[in-house]
Design a protein around this motif. Structure first.
Motif, PDB file in Angstrom:
ATOM      1  N   LEU A   1      -0.558  -2.747   2.633  1.00  0.00           N
ATOM      2  CA  LEU A   1       0.078  -1.501   2.225  1.00  0.00           C
ATOM      3  C   LEU A   1       1.398  -1.326   2.957  1.00  0.00           C
ATOM      4  CD1 LEU A   1      -2.810   1.114   2.187  1.00  0.00           C
ATOM      5  CD2 LEU A   1      -1.586   0.167   0.243  1.00  0.00           C
TER       6      LEU A   1
ATOM      7  N   GLY B   1       0.155   4.832  -0.126  1.00  0.00           N
ATOM      8  CA  GLY B   1       1.177   3.854   0.237  1.00  0.00           C
ATOM      9  C   GLY B   1       1.492   2.970  -0.951  1.00  0.00           C
TER      10      GLY B   1
ATOM     11  N   THR C   1      -6.463   3.006  -2.799  1.00  0.00           N
ATOM     12  CA  THR C   1      -5.087   3.310  -2.383  1.00  0.00           C
ATOM     13  C   THR C   1      -4.373   4.199  -3.394  1.00  0.00           C
ATOM     14  OG1 THR C   1      -4.922   1.192  -1.225  1.00  0.00           O
ATOM     15  CG2 THR C   1      -2.862   2.309  -1.769  1.00  0.00           C
TER      16      THR C   1
ATOM     17  N   THR D   1      -7.353  -1.504  -4.285  1.00  0.00           N
ATOM     18  CA  THR D   1      -6.264  -0.994  -5.120  1.00  0.00           C
ATOM     19  C   THR D   1      -6.584   0.402  -5.645  1.00  0.00           C
ATOM     20  OG1 THR D   1      -5.699  -3.258  -5.791  1.00  0.00           O
ATOM     21  CG2 THR D   1      -4.855  -1.459  -7.145  1.00  0.00           C
TER      22      THR D   1
ATOM     23  N   PRO E   1       0.959  -0.572  -2.516  1.00  0.00           N
ATOM     24  CA  PRO E   1       0.151  -1.780  -2.365  1.00  0.00           C
ATOM     25  C   PRO E   1       0.925  -3.046  -2.695  1.00  0.00           C
ATOM     26  CG  PRO E   1      -0.418  -0.635  -4.393  1.00  0.00           C
ATOM     27  CD  PRO E   1       0.588   0.234  -3.680  1.00  0.00           C
TER      28      PRO E   1
END
Length: 276
Positions: free
Chosen positions: A159, A111, A105, A102, A113
């Protein structure tokens, strides 16, 4: 690549594993007419039909409501395997790894999650704009203010890539960063999926077949994209859909008609005919 009509020994097939999107489902997300009846007929013939998908278990069982005791589910790209209501296998990701994914990302703005639990999918409230699209894949969504330190059993980290650049981002970013510790794959152009290392549809199919006492030589698999590779390579009767990209051809033996031409139903009818 051989045409599907060149496949032989169909009467030996005991398991049929089938991807969902762009494989069993047409582009409009509909199933072939009469598919529930085919699944029941396979069951009566001693053949187990398995829905094999990146979709979670609760979504798949909802899509095949009333058939749960006559088929199997290889959900979350193999992170959960259930056969006729019996849990054969499940693989949970360490909470610290989920937290790391997490932070990685969101820190890189790579993107949207979606954190997949056994009973629901966790999505940030700020991403609710994608709700209509998400609910095609996640029948149960829990919106949270933050994904930090979720107190839940998680078996897949996914994602959503709104710009449809999942394949290059997966290859250039997530596979190099996590590929030695996790199974990292694409579920088409907009999804990047990460599960525990060694978890994939092929391993899920192998676990299902071991549970049923079925050899790879007597298993069939249908697929179209990256997260189907291991499953197609494991099953002897492997069918690539005509709508799949050419780069997928080395991973399967036979070419089936496209998803919009109901290729799975066409081949399943041949399998059923061989068992009569």
């Amino acid at each position: 690549m051989l045409d599907f009509e060149e496949d032989t020994r169909l009467s030996d097939i005991r398991v049929v594993a089938c991807d969902m999107d762009c494989t069993l489902l047409a582009d409009d997300k509909s199933m072939p007419e009469g598919m529930p009846g085919r699944i029941e007929a396979l069951n009566d013939a001693g053949v187990t039909f398995a829905a094999a998908s990146g979709r979670p278990l609760y979504t798949l069982t909802g899509m095949f409501a009333g058939l749960e005791d006559k088929m199997a589910f290889i959900s979350d790209n193999g992170a959960a395997v259930v056969c006729r209501g019996e849990v054969v296998f499940k693989s949970l990701i360490d909470p610290q790894v989920v937290q790391e994914l997490t932070e990685f990302t969101l820190g890189r703005n790579l993107g949207i999650p979606t954190v997949c639990g056994l009973n629901t999918c966790y999505v940030r409230s700020c991403d609710r704009q994608y709700d209509e699209f998400f609910r095609t894949f996640y029948y149960d969504i829990t919106y949270v203010d933050s994904l930090d330190h979720l107190d839940a059993e998680i078996n897949k980290y996914t994602l959503f890539m709104p710009e449809a650049n999942a394949v290059p981002v997966c290859a250039e970013v997530f596979s190099p960063a996590f590929g030695e510790r996790l199974s990292v794959t694409c579920g088409g152009a907009v999804w990047i999926d990460m599960m525990n290392y060694g978890v994939d549809k092929g391993a899920g199919l192998a676990r299902l077949c071991e549970h049923l006492g079925v050899a790879a030589e007597d298993a069939a698999a249908f697929g179209d994209t990256d997260n189907d590779v291991q499953m197609l390579e494991w099953a002897h009767h492997s069918y690539l859909m005509a709508n799949a990209e050419k780069r997928m051809e080395p991973h399967a033996r036979f070419r089936a008609p496209s998803n919009n031409d109901r290729g799975v139903a066409v081949v399943v009818d041949r399998i059923l005919a061989s068992h009569r």
